[in-house]
Motif scaffolding. Sequence first.
Motif, PDB file in Angstrom:
ATOM      1  N   GLY A 206      14.195  44.997 114.973  1.00 13.38           N
ATOM      2  CA  GLY A 206      12.808  45.227 114.622  1.00 13.38           C
ATOM      3  C   GLY A 206      12.362  46.672 114.601  1.00 13.38           C
ATOM      4  O   GLY A 206      11.224  46.956 114.252  1.00 13.38           O
ATOM      5  N   LEU A 207      13.257  47.611 114.952  1.00 18.22           N
ATOM      6  CA  LEU A 207      12.845  49.013 114.997  1.00 18.22           C
ATOM      7  C   LEU A 207      12.438  49.535 113.632  1.00 18.22           C
ATOM      8  O   LEU A 207      11.501  50.330 113.505  1.00 18.22           O
ATOM      9  N   HIS A 208      13.133  49.110 112.581  1.00 19.34           N
ATOM     10  CA  HIS A 208      12.854  49.614 111.237  1.00 19.34           C
ATOM     11  C   HIS A 208      12.241  48.540 110.345  1.00 19.34           C
ATOM     12  O   HIS A 208      12.274  48.657 109.121  1.00 19.34           O
ATOM     13  N   ARG A 209      11.735  47.477 110.947  1.00 17.25           N
ATOM     14  CA  ARG A 209      11.100  46.403 110.182  1.00 17.25           C
ATOM     15  C   ARG A 209       9.811  46.000 110.887  1.00 17.25           C
ATOM     16  O   ARG A 209       9.752  45.994 112.115  1.00 17.25           O
ATOM     17  N   SER A 210       8.830  45.631 110.109  1.00 12.71           N
ATOM     18  CA  SER A 210       7.568  45.215 110.718  1.00 12.71           C
ATOM     19  C   SER A 210       7.728  43.897 111.468  1.00 12.71           C
ATOM     20  O   SER A 210       7.050  43.659 112.470  1.00 12.71           O
ATOM     21  N   GLU A 211       8.602  43.041 110.987  1.00 12.06           N
ATOM     22  CA  GLU A 211       8.892  41.787 111.676  1.00 12.06           C
ATOM     23  C   GLU A 211      10.281  41.313 111.286  1.00 12.06           C
ATOM     24  O   GLU A 211      10.819  41.711 110.250  1.00 12.06           O
TER      25      GLU A 211
ATOM     26  N   ASP B 244       8.493  30.254 116.764  1.00 13.01           N
ATOM     27  CA  ASP B 244       7.767  30.403 115.497  1.00 13.01           C
ATOM     28  C   ASP B 244       8.647  30.951 114.377  1.00 13.01           C
ATOM     29  O   ASP B 244       8.198  31.084 113.235  1.00 13.01           O
ATOM     30  N   GLY B 245       9.912  31.287 114.684  1.00  7.30           N
ATOM     31  CA  GLY B 245      10.826  31.747 113.651  1.00  7.30           C
ATOM     32  C   GLY B 245      10.644  33.185 113.225  1.00  7.30           C
ATOM     33  O   GLY B 245      11.268  33.622 112.259  1.00  7.30           O
ATOM     34  N   GLU B 246       9.818  33.954 113.917  1.00 12.69           N
ATOM     35  CA  GLU B 246       9.619  35.358 113.583  1.00 12.69           C
ATOM     36  C   GLU B 246       9.329  36.134 114.858  1.00 12.69           C
ATOM     37  O   GLU B 246       8.854  35.586 115.856  1.00 12.69           O
ATOM     38  N   SER B 247       9.645  37.426 114.824  1.00  9.07           N
ATOM     39  CA  SER B 247       9.465  38.236 116.025  1.00  9.07           C
ATOM     40  C   SER B 247       9.343  39.704 115.608  1.00  9.07           C
ATOM     41  O   SER B 247       9.315  40.032 114.425  1.00  9.07           O
TER      42      SER B 247
ATOM     43  N   ARG C 125       7.189  38.169 102.042  1.00  9.00           N
ATOM     44  CA  ARG C 125       8.450  38.740 102.524  1.00  9.00           C
ATOM     45  C   ARG C 125       9.478  38.806 101.393  1.00  9.00           C
ATOM     46  O   ARG C 125      10.190  39.801 101.255  1.00  9.00           O
ATOM     47  N   LEU C 126       9.566  37.745 100.583  1.00 12.78           N
ATOM     48  CA  LEU C 126      10.508  37.758  99.464  1.00 12.78           C
ATOM     49  C   LEU C 126      10.169  38.885  98.488  1.00 12.78           C
ATOM     50  O   LEU C 126      11.062  39.602  98.005  1.00 12.78           O
ATOM     51  N   ILE C 127       8.883  39.047  98.193  1.00  9.23           N
ATOM     52  CA  ILE C 127       8.469  40.113  97.275  1.00  9.23           C
ATOM     53  C   ILE C 127       8.763  41.478  97.891  1.00  9.23           C
ATOM     54  O   ILE C 127       9.190  42.416  97.205  1.00  9.23           O
ATOM     55  N   GLU C 128       8.554  41.598  99.204  1.00  3.55           N
ATOM     56  CA  GLU C 128       8.823  42.867  99.880  1.00  3.55           C
ATOM     57  C   GLU C 128      10.302  43.215  99.812  1.00  3.55           C
ATOM     58  O   GLU C 128      10.673  44.368  99.546  1.00  3.55           O
ATOM     59  N   LEU C 129      11.177  42.223 100.046  1.00  2.00           N
ATOM     60  CA  LEU C 129      12.616  42.469  99.975  1.00  2.00           C
ATOM     61  C   LEU C 129      13.036  42.857  98.565  1.00  2.00           C
ATOM     62  O   LEU C 129      13.852  43.769  98.371  1.00  2.00           O
ATOM     63  N   ALA C 130      12.480  42.153  97.571  1.00  2.00           N
ATOM     64  CA  ALA C 130      12.815  42.476  96.185  1.00  2.00           C
ATOM     65  C   ALA C 130      12.317  43.871  95.813  1.00  2.00           C
ATOM     66  O   ALA C 130      13.012  44.640  95.138  1.00  2.00           O
ATOM     67  N   THR C 131      11.113  44.214  96.273  1.00  2.00           N
ATOM     68  CA  THR C 131      10.551  45.533  95.985  1.00  2.00           C
ATOM     69  C   THR C 131      11.379  46.635  96.631  1.00  2.00           C
ATOM     70  O   THR C 131      11.608  47.702  96.046  1.00  2.00           O
ATOM     71  N   ARG C 132      11.837  46.382  97.835  1.00  2.00           N
ATOM     72  CA  ARG C 132      12.660  47.370  98.532  1.00  2.00           C
ATOM     73  C   ARG C 132      13.947  47.647  97.761  1.00  2.00           C
ATOM     74  O   ARG C 132      14.376  48.792  97.628  1.00  2.00           O
ATOM     75  N   GLU C 133      14.554  46.588  97.246  1.00  2.00           N
ATOM     76  CA  GLU C 133      15.783  46.761  96.469  1.00  2.00           C
ATOM     77  C   GLU C 133      15.489  47.504  95.160  1.00  2.00           C
ATOM     78  O   GLU C 133      16.279  48.355  94.725  1.00  2.00           O
ATOM     79  N   ALA C 134      14.359  47.201  94.530  1.00  2.00           N
ATOM     80  CA  ALA C 134      13.994  47.890  93.298  1.00  2.00           C
ATOM     81  C   ALA C 134      13.779  49.377  93.548  1.00  2.00           C
ATOM     82  O   ALA C 134      14.213  50.227  92.759  1.00  2.00           O
ATOM     83  N   ARG C 135      13.124  49.705  94.650  1.00  3.85           N
ATOM     84  CA  ARG C 135      12.912  51.112  94.973  1.00  3.85           C
ATOM     85  C   ARG C 135      14.233  51.819  95.250  1.00  3.85           C
ATOM     86  O   ARG C 135      14.408  52.979  94.873  1.00  3.85           O
ATOM     87  N   ARG C 136      15.131  51.106  95.909  1.00  5.92           N
ATOM     88  CA  ARG C 136      16.438  51.714  96.186  1.00  5.92           C
ATOM     89  C   ARG C 136      17.170  52.051  94.897  1.00  5.92           C
ATOM     90  O   ARG C 136      17.894  53.047  94.820  1.00  5.92           O
ATOM     91  N   GLN C 137      16.981  51.206  93.892  1.00  5.61           N
ATOM     92  CA  GLN C 137      17.625  51.442  92.595  1.00  5.61           C
ATOM     93  C   GLN C 137      16.771  52.320  91.687  1.00  5.61           C
ATOM     94  O   GLN C 137      17.144  52.588  90.549  1.00  5.61           O
ATOM     95  N   ASN C 138      15.586  52.748  92.204  1.00  9.36           N
ATOM     96  CA  ASN C 138      14.674  53.587  91.417  1.00  9.36           C
ATOM     97  C   ASN C 138      14.288  52.907  90.114  1.00  9.36           C
ATOM     98  O   ASN C 138      14.326  53.512  89.030  1.00  9.36           O
ATOM     99  N   SER C 139      13.914  51.640  90.212  1.00  7.65           N
ATOM    100  CA  SER C 139      13.520  50.872  89.027  1.00  7.65           C
ATOM    101  C   SER C 139      12.285  50.047  89.356  1.00  7.65           C
ATOM    102  O   SER C 139      11.886  49.937  90.517  1.00  7.65           O
ATOM    103  N   GLY C 140      11.692  49.482  88.319  1.00 10.51           N
ATOM    104  CA  GLY C 140      10.555  48.615  88.535  1.00 10.51           C
ATOM    105  C   GLY C 140      10.989  47.263  89.066  1.00 10.51           C
ATOM    106  O   GLY C 140      12.130  46.828  88.870  1.00 10.51           O
ATOM    107  N   LEU C 141      10.085  46.594  89.767  1.00  9.96           N
ATOM    108  CA  LEU C 141      10.377  45.265  90.290  1.00  9.96           C
ATOM    109  C   LEU C 141      10.514  44.285  89.123  1.00  9.96           C
ATOM    110  O   LEU C 141       9.617  44.162  88.292  1.00  9.96           O
ATOM    111  N   SER C 142      11.639  43.571  89.085  1.00 10.71           N
ATOM    112  CA  SER C 142      11.908  42.652  87.981  1.00 10.71           C
ATOM    113  C   SER C 142      12.129  41.245  88.513  1.00 10.71           C
ATOM    114  O   SER C 142      12.257  41.021  89.729  1.00 10.71           O
ATOM    115  N   ALA C 143      12.204  40.302  87.588  1.00 13.51           N
ATOM    116  CA  ALA C 143      12.500  38.919  87.968  1.00 13.51           C
ATOM    117  C   ALA C 143      13.881  38.806  88.585  1.00 13.51           C
ATOM    118  O   ALA C 143      14.124  37.952  89.447  1.00 13.51           O
TER     119      ALA C 143
END
Length: 531
Positions: A293-298, A506-509, A90-108
């Motif tokens: 949850g409409l625009h998110r898998s979980e 379970d902390g997720e839905s 999930r953390l990698i997915e959030l970071a990747t989403r932000e990178a795509r929004r900025q049209n850049s590669g995923l960075s540290a």
Amino acid sequence: MSAHTLTDSARRALDGARAAALRLGHDAVGAEHLVLGLLDDARIAEAFTAAGVPTGAARERLEAGGRRGKPRASSAGSGGDIPYTSHAKRLIELATREARRQNSGLSAEHLAVAALEEPRGTLARLLSDNGIAQPKALEIVRRQLTPNAPAREPSGPGADRAIRIPPSRPAAPAAHAAQRRRRFSWRLLLLLAVPVSVVLAWLHQSPVLVFALSCLGVLPLAGYMGEATEQLSAKTGPTIGGLLNATFGNAAELIIAIVALRAGLVELVKASITGSILGNLLLILGLSLVAGGLHRSEVRFNRTAAGMSSAMLALAVVGLVFPALFHALHPESAARASELYLSEWVAGILILTYGFSLLFSLRTHKRLFGGDPHPLEGPSWSVGRAVVVLGVATVGVAVESEILVHATEAVTQSLGLSQVFLGLIIIPLIGNAAEHAAAIMVARKGQMDLALQIALGSSTQIALLVGPLLVFAGLLLGQDMNLVFRPFEVLAIGLATGVAAILTLDGESHWFEGVQLLAVYAMVAVAAFFI
């Protein structure tokens, strides 16, 4: 996530995370290993330190937790090819989403911001332990990781692409102005219902029309009460702010219930208590899960807070069962006095327990609940203005409640509705409309912890504070307000609590679990209509 989207800094952080997991004997790469990998990057560690994150303590805590972990599974390959946990993904997915929004590669840098934004992560807990606001730390990290000078050209085929992580900024003044105009316009329109309902009630016009207009008049007044309370909470800090929210969060509905109690409509008051709990627990929580949850898998949220709310509601169900059981065992009228005394004792115990829950969540164990108070949107009010708005809105709600309650009996006769249906469905929707709208809007923005805090927190507040307070209000008003509820109401709350607990512990839905909660609420509403 394809390999070509990774920058060198992200690749080093992920390799470091994998190495940390293998070194500590874990069978998967978790979020804690990602943080360890990020701390190996001097620039990331410097930004964390500037934000107040004690990097040394963070590393020690993560290493100590790793040594207590379970042995690594033998399925890991010799090259250290082990999977990621759902939290790390999930953390990698959030970071990747932000990178795509900025049209850049995923960075540290993207990974670091995602790790710091996690409300229940190690970094968030360290910030809470050190009294550092997470939004402020996040702003500092973003500023530290944003280059002040034009980015240099990549020096090699695999060099990092230049990225910019903009700091959090408030919305533009024009956007705030538009938002204020929209809010002002609908409130102004609904506020017209207040004087119109007063005039029509004074002229003894149609009770159904008066009832409808008084319901509409409560909506903007309750909204102003909620906004004023939010403004005061932002200025007093989280502890006193929590007490203010506990006091005024359901004030509109409490006023309506007290007016109805003074008029002798005890069954209506009891039904409104049950309806408020069910409305928040099923309708609003369900709509929040669907909206989030409409625009998110979980969607993920703090399961500690969800578990505590479920336990508190289970306690409330116990508090309702004992008076109902006593009534079933002693149906004779001579036992009514003992029944009332039992209800008063149970109400006192519930209020005391609610007080301890505030102490637990706002003082002694607040770090378990993660996050800081929700930042205000739009301009800040002065304390004086907030107090005046809160006072005027409270008086307005009291007036509208008086009109609404006096029209209730005629409405039930004209429309063929029972007081139970009005109390279970209609009145809770009116009294809690502002909270309901707020929960759905923040859920759409992905702030599920806040949405659950509104929905579940309001349910526990009604069950353990407002309901018991009404027992003592009945004592002062000379009305026999007890906690003996109908078997249907007790069973409905018990089943709703169980269903909500199963779906949230379970902390997720996802959105379909929200639909399931809405289905349960629809069945309760249909059953109440035919009672």
